[in-house]
Scaffold this active site. Structure first.
Site, PDB file in Angstrom:
ATOM      1  N   HIS A 156       0.831  -1.204   0.000  1.00 47.90           N
ATOM      2  CA  HIS A 156       0.000   0.000   0.000  1.00 47.90           C
ATOM      3  C   HIS A 156       0.871   1.262   0.000  1.00 47.90           C
ATOM      4  O   HIS A 156       0.684   2.159  -0.827  1.00 47.90           O
ATOM      5  CB  HIS A 156      -0.905  -0.003   1.236  1.00 47.90           C
ATOM      6  CG  HIS A 156      -1.775   1.205   1.362  1.00 47.90           C
ATOM      7  ND1 HIS A 156      -3.099   1.207   0.993  1.00 47.90           N
ATOM      8  CD2 HIS A 156      -1.515   2.469   1.807  1.00 47.90           C
ATOM      9  CE1 HIS A 156      -3.616   2.402   1.201  1.00 47.90           C
ATOM     10  NE2 HIS A 156      -2.670   3.193   1.704  1.00 47.90           N
ATOM     11  N   GLU A 157       1.829   1.325   0.918  1.00 50.82           N
ATOM     12  CA  GLU A 157       2.679   2.514   1.007  1.00 50.82           C
ATOM     13  C   GLU A 157       3.543   2.669  -0.247  1.00 50.82           C
ATOM     14  O   GLU A 157       3.830   3.791  -0.683  1.00 50.82           O
ATOM     15  CB  GLU A 157       3.547   2.454   2.263  1.00 50.82           C
ATOM     16  CG  GLU A 157       2.765   2.431   3.568  1.00 50.82           C
ATOM     17  CD  GLU A 157       1.793   3.591   3.707  1.00 50.82           C
ATOM     18  OE1 GLU A 157       2.073   4.683   3.168  1.00 50.82           O
ATOM     19  OE2 GLU A 157       0.734   3.411   4.337  1.00 50.82           O
TER      20      GLU A 157
ATOM     21  N   HIS B  37       1.827   4.700  -2.925  1.00 48.04           N
ATOM     22  CA  HIS B  37       2.054   6.147  -2.839  1.00 48.04           C
ATOM     23  C   HIS B  37       3.410   6.504  -3.427  1.00 48.04           C
ATOM     24  O   HIS B  37       3.560   7.489  -4.152  1.00 48.04           O
ATOM     25  CB  HIS B  37       1.996   6.603  -1.381  1.00 48.04           C
ATOM     26  CG  HIS B  37       0.629   6.614  -0.788  1.00 48.04           C
ATOM     27  ND1 HIS B  37      -0.427   7.268  -1.374  1.00 48.04           N
ATOM     28  CD2 HIS B  37       0.131   6.058   0.349  1.00 48.04           C
ATOM     29  CE1 HIS B  37      -1.510   7.111  -0.629  1.00 48.04           C
ATOM     30  NE2 HIS B  37      -1.194   6.381   0.419  1.00 48.04           N
TER      31      HIS B  37
ATOM     32  N   HIS C 278       3.591   6.619  -7.175  1.00 47.84           N
ATOM     33  CA  HIS C 278       2.929   7.820  -7.688  1.00 47.84           C
ATOM     34  C   HIS C 278       3.906   8.993  -7.665  1.00 47.84           C
ATOM     35  O   HIS C 278       3.982   9.777  -8.619  1.00 47.84           O
ATOM     36  CB  HIS C 278       1.701   8.117  -6.835  1.00 47.84           C
ATOM     37  CG  HIS C 278       0.682   8.966  -7.502  1.00 47.84           C
ATOM     38  ND1 HIS C 278      -0.459   9.414  -6.871  1.00 47.84           N
ATOM     39  CD2 HIS C 278       0.612   9.480  -8.755  1.00 47.84           C
ATOM     40  CE1 HIS C 278      -1.176  10.144  -7.700  1.00 47.84           C
ATOM     41  NE2 HIS C 278      -0.542  10.209  -8.862  1.00 47.84           N
TER      42      HIS C 278
END
Length: 769
Positions: free
Chosen positions: A549-550, A553, A556
């Site tokens: 999940h991290e 980020h 991105h």
């Protein structure tokens, strides 16, 4: 705040860390792109080893530092931060630089000067963010209190100055004049146009066109909101820290856990916050005990509730001052949703999709409770217990407690992420040694992110192990974003664009002589250290999912390489920021992705996929009720940020508002006597946008199914799918309307303009993980 763009990530407000790399320009960058196959294999092996062995990391780090005797280049290789006292100097130098930029913007009179205004304001924003974001990170993460205090002082110094700039009418007037001057705005590219519109909207939110007295009031209210929010978060604990029980009341709970909290006889004192009360809710057989634990964990002090209510009233006041009906109207105006009405449309549509699952799940749990001979009435305190009971039969039968985690050493997972990103986007992680004083802890590993054709594109610092005093929340920080460095920024007497970046990393463009400041990131997790030097840190599957999940980020930030930092990477609307991170969770469960790396740390045997299927089944149990809970909190967030705080008869009562939402929308009532809103920190951080996570979950599920084919036929590692997602979503950062990104990647033209109907359509997709 127009000059410091707010971006909300998982679990925290905007967390953006500026860290540094060695300079990589010219020949060195070409060397990266021409790495041999053997060198890449060696880098891949080293990547795993430096996370699986502290000794290997220390040896590697020291071997790769050219001269340990040299003085420290500074924290994050920032030349001002060789010691804590450098923070204030850094802030003071930055303020002087900003003042010169402001003078230039205010004195602009020619077409040429108006053409430059979006980039000048972007440079102003970047200069402020470099200090504020580093300071924000250091004050919350650095273990040295001297650094924390110095960072706090620097933050306060520049934050006040930034508020002054945000209410300086001349900056707004010059931006408006530049936009209305066709000879200037007509020559802007799409990024410049987007940045101009973003800053114009944000100036409007700052009451910029109001009389001086009201602008001063706006700054006053802004500071009050910041203070109240911090106080609320700092005091977010239940009234009672512990509950006392007789050991017989806790039948069913793990004996080892009970022994830790026992007085040596039959008395047990359990904490009301953390994993222990959650474990008790899932295993204690006595319903009355579970109910007591549930309620105690959702009760806070009257002072905490007063803080929340003052915060909500102050937000409503600042919105009214700025000409908005409510804080939600103000905060949503630049999001994909645009309005509270559209958010309600999404949430009601999603609730309708989710309702059959909720009914089915509660019915199954009610059947189990009746079979236990207890009661036909189901309560909120029953959810965790009966979901746990449903999952017991799915757990793998093994004598080894680490049966599944044995396939997920931390180094293996990091290696797998690098391999996955190489398959999808052509980038990989390469370990790099750190200089003395460059990082804040010996635990921190540094990775350079290299692209197969573009060379060095980012720096990633990984602080993944638990330590005393460290914030346990998993977080991605991007304190410094991608930005084109103009030749005019180079410090007089120097030819290096690094001098324009405080000594921090830059990279030359492969297509021209232009230079970019590299996006520099940090990943914070709280994984336990390995028990000894012979065994690596082993992650359970939830921790693997968290790391993926991290990294969503991070990717991105890495691939959103724009020429203007206001729209770089994760600097996009709040209700679009979680899409890449939530989408990455699907990859964590995909067999083709797991085949890239999931191996037993001792034997090298591949992970049997049926273990993952069991995990998926367990995750799905009770998911409908969990989704309903998030919908309820999203509706509560909307109610608190509506006009209600200023218009409620008898004064704003957040507890009454809480129960009004639950009584109307919840399938199972909340027990009286609770005031859980005082423990809901996301009210501070999201401020009317808590629906964003559900919204992005719905979009991510659709993208996974439509673009990556739900993982079928190796869709999870398909380069064509990765390029499509990168070109339509990731590379834009916030430089393109989010609806255009969603429309482009899904091929859904009807979504391109967004609106209430588009929000309702996304709600119909549901969140069927």
């Amino acid at each position: 705040m127009p000059l410091l763009r707010s971006t909300l990530l998982a679990y925290t407000p905007r967390r953006l860390l500026a860290v540094a790399a060695n300079p990589t320009v010219g020949p060195k960058q070409r060397r990266f792109s021409s790495t041999t196959s053997h060198e890449k294999d060696l880098e891949d092996t080293t990547l795993r080893q430096i996370f699986d062995s502290q000794n290997v990391w220390l040896d590697f780090s020291h071997r790769n530092v050219s001269d340990l005797a040299k003085p420290s280049p500074g924290l994050f290789q920032n030349r001002y931060l060789t010691e804590a006292s450098g923070f204030l100097k850094y802030a003071q130098v930055t303020k002087k630089k900003c003042q010169k930029i402001v003078e230039g913007v205010l004195s602009a009179a020619s077409t040429e000067a108006y053409v430059a205004i979006p980039r000048q304001l972007d440079l102003l924003s970047d200069s402020l963010c470099r200090v504020l974001d580093i300071a924000d990170f250091v004050r919350s993460t650095h273990p040295n209190t001297r650094y924390q205090e110095a960072a706090l002082q620097a933050y306060a110094f520049l934050f006040d100055y930034m508020n002054v700039l945000n209410t300086t009418p001349g900056l707004n007037a010059q931006l408006r004049k530049a936009i209305s001057t066709h000879e200037a705005s007509g020559s802007w590219n799409e990024e410049e146009k987007m940045v101009a519109q973003i800053l114009l909207r944000d100036f409007s939110k700052s009451a910029i066109e109001l009389p001086a007295e009201k602008r001063r009031r706006f700054v006053e209210l802004s500071n009050q909101i910041k203070t109240l929010g911090n106080k609320f978060l700092d005091s977010m604990t239940p009234i009672r820290s512990y509950l006392d029980f007789d050991i017989r009341q806790l039948k069913g709970m793990d004996p080892l856990t009970l022994a830790r909290w026992s007085d040596g006889r039959k008395a047990i004192r359990l904490p009301t916050v953390g994993d222990v009360p959650y474990a008790a809710l899932g295993t204690v057989e006595d319903e009355a005990t579970r109910r007591e634990i549930y309620i105690a964990g959702r009760q806070c002090t009257k002072n905490q509730i007063k803080l929340l209510e003052r915060l909500m009233i102050t937000r409503a006041e600042i919105a009214n001052l700025s000409g908005y009906e409510s804080y939600a109207h103000m905060h949503l105006s630049d999001k994909l949703a645009k309005s509270p009405e559209a958010v309600y449309s999404f949430l009601t549509s999603l609730s309708a999709d989710n309702a059959p699952r909720v009914v089915q799940e509660w019915a199954r749990m009610r059947e189990m409770k009746v079979a236990d001979g207890i009661s036909t009435k189901i309560g909120q305190w029953d959810l965790v217990y009966y979901r746990h009971r449903l999952n017991v039969d799915l757990k793998p039968k093994s004598r080894k407690p680490d049966f599944m985690s044995a396939y997920f050493s931390l180094g293996t997972v990091m290696q797998g992420l690098s391999r996955l990103f190489n398959r999808l986007y052509g980038i990989r992680f390469v370990p790099r040694g750190t200089s003395p004083g460059e990082t804040w802890s010996p635990d921190v590993r540094r990775l350079d992110v290299l692209h197969e054709t573009d060379g060095h594109v980012a720096v990633l610092y990984c602080d993944l192990f638990a330590r005393a005093g460290k914030n346990p929340n998993p977080t991605h920080f991007t304190l410094r974003c991608s930005r084109l460095i103009s030749s005019s920024e180079t410090v007089k007497g120097s030819k290096s664009p690094q001098d324009a970046n405080d000594g921090m990393a830059v990279s030359s463009s492969t297509n021209s002589s232009q230079s970019y400041q590299l996006p520099v990131l940090a990943l914070i997790c709280d994984f336990p250290h390995p028990p000894n030097s012979l065994v690596p840190a082993l992650l359970d599957f939830q921790e693997v999912k968290t790391l993926f999940h991290e990294m969503g980020h991070a990717i991105h930030s890495i691939l959103g390489r724009t020429s203007l930092q206001v729209v770089s990477g994760t600097r996009c609307p709040t209700d679009f920021a979680e899409l890449p991170s939530v989408l990455m969770e699907y990859f964590a469960f995909d067999p083709s992705v797991l085949a890239l790396f999931a191996r037993h740390w001792e034997t090298g045997a591949p992970l049997p996929y049926e273990m993952v299927e069991n995990s998926l089944l367990m995750q799905g149990r009770g998911q409908g009720v969990q989704t309903e809970t998030q919908i309820l909190y999203s509706l509560l967030d909307q109610a608190y940020h509506s006009s209600l705080p200023l218009n409620m008869n008898g004064g704003f009562d957040s507890t009454k508002a809480f129960f009004d939402v639950y009584d109307k929308y919840s399938s199972v009532r909340e027990p009286p006597g609770t005031n859980a809103q005082g423990l809901f920190g996301h009210l501070v951080e999201y401020g009317g946008t808590y629906y964003s996570y559900l919204f992005d979950r719905a979009i991510a599920g659709k993208v996974w199914k439509e673009v990556f084919r739900g993982g079928k036929d190796d869709g999870g590692v398909d380069r064509e799918a990765g390029e499509r997602y990168k070109e339509e979503v990731l590379r834009w950062g916030g430089g393109r309307n989010g609806w255009a990104c969603v429309s482009g990647v899904l091929g859904e033209e009807r979504l391109r303009d967004g609106g209430k109907e588009a929000m309702e359509e996304v709600g119909k997709w549901g969140v069927h993980d």
